[in-house]
Structure formats: C-alpha cells, structure tokens
Design an enzyme around this catalytic site. Sequence first.
Site, PDB file in Angstrom:
ATOM      1  N   HIS A  86       0.849  -1.191   0.000  1.00 18.76           N
ATOM      2  CA  HIS A  86       0.000   0.000   0.000  1.00 18.76           C
ATOM      3  C   HIS A  86       0.880   1.235   0.000  1.00 18.76           C
ATOM      4  O   HIS A  86       1.951   1.220   0.595  1.00 18.76           O
ATOM      5  CB  HIS A  86      -0.906   0.021   1.240  1.00 18.76           C
ATOM      6  CG  HIS A  86      -2.067   0.950   1.078  1.00 18.76           C
ATOM      7  ND1 HIS A  86      -1.995   2.279   1.419  1.00 18.76           N
ATOM      8  CD2 HIS A  86      -3.301   0.739   0.574  1.00 18.76           C
ATOM      9  CE1 HIS A  86      -3.159   2.842   1.129  1.00 18.76           C
ATOM     10  NE2 HIS A  86      -3.967   1.940   0.618  1.00 18.76           N
ATOM     11  N   GLU A  88      -7.763  -5.414   0.128  1.00 17.85           N
ATOM     12  CA  GLU A  88      -8.300  -6.243  -0.947  1.00 17.85           C
ATOM     13  C   GLU A  88      -8.208  -7.734  -0.641  1.00 17.85           C
ATOM     14  O   GLU A  88      -8.976  -8.527  -1.161  1.00 17.85           O
ATOM     15  CB  GLU A  88      -7.548  -5.953  -2.256  1.00 17.85           C
ATOM     16  CG  GLU A  88      -7.495  -4.501  -2.662  1.00 17.85           C
ATOM     17  CD  GLU A  88      -8.802  -4.005  -3.211  1.00 17.85           C
ATOM     18  OE1 GLU A  88      -9.853  -4.490  -2.778  1.00 17.85           O
ATOM     19  OE2 GLU A  88      -8.765  -3.115  -4.066  1.00 17.85           O
TER      20      GLU A  88
HETATM   21  N1  ACO Z   1       4.030  -7.679  -4.538  1.00 16.92           N
HETATM   22  C1  ACO Z   1       5.325  -7.632  -4.913  1.00 16.92           C
HETATM   23  N2  ACO Z   1       6.058  -6.526  -4.892  1.00 16.92           N
HETATM   24  C2  ACO Z   1       5.464  -5.393  -4.463  1.00 16.92           C
HETATM   25  C3  ACO Z   1       4.128  -5.377  -4.027  1.00 16.92           C
HETATM   26  C4  ACO Z   1       3.397  -6.570  -4.081  1.00 16.92           C
HETATM   27  N3  ACO Z   1       2.120  -6.627  -3.723  1.00 16.92           N
HETATM   28  N4  ACO Z   1       3.806  -4.129  -3.656  1.00 16.92           N
HETATM   29  C5  ACO Z   1       4.901  -3.368  -3.866  1.00 16.92           C
HETATM   30  N5  ACO Z   1       5.909  -4.149  -4.351  1.00 16.92           N
HETATM   31  C6  ACO Z   1       7.235  -3.723  -4.734  1.00 16.92           C
HETATM   32  C7  ACO Z   1       7.201  -3.120  -6.130  1.00 16.92           C
HETATM   33  O1  ACO Z   1       7.424  -4.086  -7.130  1.00 16.92           O
HETATM   34  C8  ACO Z   1       8.284  -2.093  -6.068  1.00 16.92           C
HETATM   35  O2  ACO Z   1       9.515  -2.710  -6.321  1.00 16.92           O
HETATM   36  P1  ACO Z   1      10.640  -1.962  -7.218  1.00 16.92           P
HETATM   37  O3  ACO Z   1      10.961  -0.715  -6.437  1.00 16.92           O
HETATM   38  O4  ACO Z   1      11.744  -2.964  -7.311  1.00 16.92           O
HETATM   39  O5  ACO Z   1       9.960  -1.679  -8.521  1.00 16.92           O
HETATM   40  C9  ACO Z   1       8.277  -1.629  -4.608  1.00 16.92           C
HETATM   41  O6  ACO Z   1       7.654  -2.675  -3.864  1.00 16.92           O
HETATM   42  C10 ACO Z   1       7.511  -0.356  -4.378  1.00 16.92           C
HETATM   43  O7  ACO Z   1       6.312  -0.478  -5.065  1.00 16.92           O
HETATM   44  P2  ACO Z   1       5.501   0.764  -5.587  1.00 16.92           P
HETATM   45  O8  ACO Z   1       4.571   0.346  -6.663  1.00 16.92           O
HETATM   46  O9  ACO Z   1       6.420   1.911  -5.853  1.00 16.92           O
HETATM   47  O10 ACO Z   1       4.687   1.118  -4.321  1.00 16.92           O
HETATM   48  P3  ACO Z   1       3.418   1.977  -4.363  1.00 16.92           P
HETATM   49  O11 ACO Z   1       3.301   2.548  -3.028  1.00 16.92           O
HETATM   50  O12 ACO Z   1       3.411   2.915  -5.484  1.00 16.92           O
HETATM   51  O13 ACO Z   1       2.310   0.867  -4.721  1.00 16.92           O
HETATM   52  C11 ACO Z   1       0.563  -0.633  -4.706  1.00 16.92           C
HETATM   53  C12 ACO Z   1       1.312   0.475  -3.943  1.00 16.92           C
HETATM   54  C13 ACO Z   1       0.275  -0.166  -6.158  1.00 16.92           C
HETATM   55  C14 ACO Z   1      -0.754  -0.904  -4.008  1.00 16.92           C
HETATM   56  C15 ACO Z   1       1.437  -1.896  -4.758  1.00 16.92           C
HETATM   57  O14 ACO Z   1       1.773  -2.302  -3.450  1.00 16.92           O
HETATM   58  C16 ACO Z   1       0.769  -3.044  -5.516  1.00 16.92           C
HETATM   59  O15 ACO Z   1       0.822  -3.070  -6.741  1.00 16.92           O
HETATM   60  N6  ACO Z   1       0.135  -4.024  -4.789  1.00 16.92           N
HETATM   61  C17 ACO Z   1      -0.555  -5.112  -5.441  1.00 16.92           C
HETATM   62  C18 ACO Z   1      -1.915  -4.661  -5.961  1.00 16.92           C
HETATM   63  C19 ACO Z   1      -2.916  -4.412  -4.846  1.00 16.92           C
HETATM   64  O16 ACO Z   1      -3.059  -5.215  -3.928  1.00 16.92           O
HETATM   65  N7  ACO Z   1      -3.636  -3.281  -4.980  1.00 16.92           N
HETATM   66  C20 ACO Z   1      -4.668  -2.889  -3.997  1.00 16.92           C
HETATM   67  C21 ACO Z   1      -4.162  -1.761  -3.159  1.00 16.92           C
HETATM   68  S1  ACO Z   1      -5.296  -1.324  -1.878  1.00 16.92           S
HETATM   69  C22 ACO Z   1      -6.387  -0.262  -2.626  1.00 16.92           C
HETATM   70  O17 ACO Z   1      -6.089   0.410  -3.570  1.00 16.92           O
HETATM   71  C23 ACO Z   1      -7.722  -0.179  -2.067  1.00 16.92           C
END
Ligand code: ACO
Length: 367
Positions: free
Chosen positions: A252, A307
């Site tokens: 998140h 989620e």
């Molecule tokens: N699985 C694996 N790796 C992850 C995950 C995950 N669920 N979440 C973050 N990371 C990693 C990313 O790959 C990234 O790695 P990198 O720097 O090597 O590219 C790093 O952690 C940072 O990720 P960001 O996308 O920059 O973090 P951000 O805060 O922008 O993203 C997000 C948050 C989009 C929710 C992300 O955690 C994600 O994609 N999760 C999976 C999808 C999900 O569950 N979405 C629902 C969110 S809750 C809601 O919106 C109500």
Amino acid sequence: MVSPHNNEYSPGLKDVIAGETALGLVDGEQGRLHYAGYPIGELVTRGTYARVAELLWTGEWSDEAALACAPVSGGVIEVLRLLPEGTSPMDALRTAVSIWGSEQGFGWPPTVEQARAVTAFAPSALAAFARIRDGLEPIEPDPSLELPAGFLYQLTGAKPDTAAARALDAYFIVAAEHGFNASTFTARVITSTHSDVCSAVVGAIGALKGPWHGGAPSEVVDQLHEMGDIDQAEDWIRDTLSRGERLMGFGHRVYRAYDPRAAALRQVAEGLADVADWLEKAIAVEKIALRLLEEHKPELSIKTNVEYYTAAVLQGVGLAPDLFPAIFALARHAGWTAHCLEQAEANVLIRPDVVYVGQGYRSLFDS
Ligand code: ACO
C-alpha cells in the site's frame, strides 16, 4: 514531505501534501483509519453504511440514518441492454452513472441530496446490468432494505440472510472512504473545475478500475486458485516475486503497518460459513506471503491490504469475482461524493505544475 513551493518533483506525488480533509484519517505508520474521528473498528461494530455515509456527507452521526437503493430509469436500462457482450461491470457502472448524470442535469456546487441520490442509484444500476447480462430482467428496489442488502436483493431476487447482509454492510463501511487515494483525488480534481458530481464519480470509477487500485480482489481469488494447494504456495509466490510480478492484496502506498480494514474484514469473513475452507487457505497463504515479501523487500514493510480479505467477504456473500471491483466502487460512492462536497466548500482549481523534459527549441522552418 515536499513543501508546495520548493519545486521538487516527486514521481507519483509520493509524500506530496495535496490538500486538507476532515473526512478520513489514514495513519499508515500506526495502521489507524478514522472517519471524522471515529475508528473504523467502532464504525463497523456500531454503524451501518447509511450512518457512515451520512457522517461523511454531513459530519454528524445519526443512529436514524437510512439509505435504500433507488430505481433505475428506463433510459439507463435501455443503454445497459445495448452494451456489447463481455462488457466489464466497471465499464457498465461508469456508463450507467454517466447516462443517469445527463438525465439529472446536476450543476455546481454538489449538494448532500445529490450525493445521496447517486449513491442510492449506483447499486441498482450494477444489479440491473448483472441481471441483464445473465438474460434476466432487472428487479425494482425494495425501499425497506438498507443499501447493501437492497443491492443483494436486486441482484438475486431473494431477500439476503442477516449474516450476508451484515457482512456486505461491514464491507461497504470499510471501503467507504480512504483519504486522497487515486480515485478520490480524481473526483476532487473534476469537482475543482466546477464540473458536476456525476462527472466526478464517472472519473473516479475510471481511476478505480485499474488493478493497482480497485481491481485487486478478483485477482486475489485468481492467484489463490493458481497457486494450487497450500504446500505449493511458497514455490508459487517465490516464482511470482522472482519474475518481478506483484502479489495481489499486499502493499500500500500509505500503510506500512497492517491495514486496519484488512483486520476488520478478516473478522467479518470469519463469521461466514460459506467461505470457511477458502479463508483457511487465505490465512495460511498470507503468513507465507508476508514472510517472503519481507525477504523480497526488507526495506519496504509490505503488508496485507484491504483487498485480500475483501475477496473472502465478497465470495462469502455469494458474489461473482468479476463484480468485486464494481462493488468496491459502490461502497466508495459515499467517500467520493463527500470529498466532492468538501472540495466545493473551499474550492481552488487543482492544477499542479510539471517539469518539461522534452526537446529543446527547434523550428519547423530550419532547413
Ligand atoms: N508484490 C510484490 N512486490 C510489491 C508489491 C506486491 N504486492 N507491492 C509493492 N511491491 C514492490 C514493487 O514491485 C516495487 O519494487 P521496485 O521498487 O523494485 O519496482 C516496490 O515494492 C515499491 O512499489 P511501488 O509500486 O512503488 O509502491 P506503491 O506505493 O506505489 O504501490 C501498490 C502500492 C500499487 C498498491 C502496490 O503495493 C501493488 O501493486 N500491490 C498489489 C496490488 C494491490 O493489492 N492493490 C490494492 C491496493 S489497496 C487499494 O487500492 C484499495
């Protein structure tokens, strides 16, 4: 944090303070979520979606607040029938709100009545779409049912049992509001231009449709199916992470502690008999996933998000996974519209600056 005047670019607006709100307190460090001061756990225990929505729209708590689903006009039903086969529920909901918005002709500023009206309309429209695509006729709303129960009724044609109605109501409460997330911010940007509340909601639905925001819970279900038995989960998760893919239901932008909405929903899911086996697997997989995510990104503290257990609750009340994102959108109507009201109250056009990184000067008249 980035101050508004230091001209520093923060990709994705990470850590940028883009406004003030009295609606939701999202404390990512301590894993707290409050609506207008009340903790989410108390709101789930003592509240209903209608009371919570009224709190967000008016700032006042009322034990008497009630909200039933509203009828869908013939014009909207006609358009829903014309949608191409395979239309996603989010596309259908977005279209329905758009058509309904043109019928209402709302202007600016948005009002509490308009917020109530669009929130009461949307579940009926989604239920009508789901029935039409299954070759069934839409059902008129039952004004005696609260909105989440009324949605289930219009979807299935049967009055939901108390446990299912209560579980869906709890989900609607938990999903109602969450600060300046992408869809809410979209709604506020649209409102800031003096556009109407329906246009703001249509834009917000578009933003929520993406799997990085609201599309995750159905993918949680897919991933849990794909990984097979629990003894295969560790290998499946390792492979997924090593390919650079994401585990749905984890991570998140704001929460570094456990998402309090996930905790509240897990409790609700535990009360649903229909999902017991699935939930047992989900709890076991969650433990493995948290351990592997910690190994994968030790500096980030990637935890379970809302989620993950949303998938359990929505399956537990018998809803099809492809409806999950649109049901999230129904619940978020209260928050989106409350933000539209708040934006309008002290409106400033939202228009940030951008760093130009394109070609230097060149001319079409140079040879
Ligand atoms: N699985 C694996 N790796 C992850 C995950 C995950 N669920 N979440 C973050 N990371 C990693 C990313 O790959 C990234 O790695 P990198 O720097 O090597 O590219 C790093 O952690 C940072 O990720 P960001 O996308 O920059 O973090 P951000 O805060 O922008 O993203 C997000 C948050 C989009 C929710 C992300 O955690 C994600 O994609 N999760 C999976 C999808 C999900 O569950 N979405 C629902 C969110 S809750 C809601 O919106 C109500």
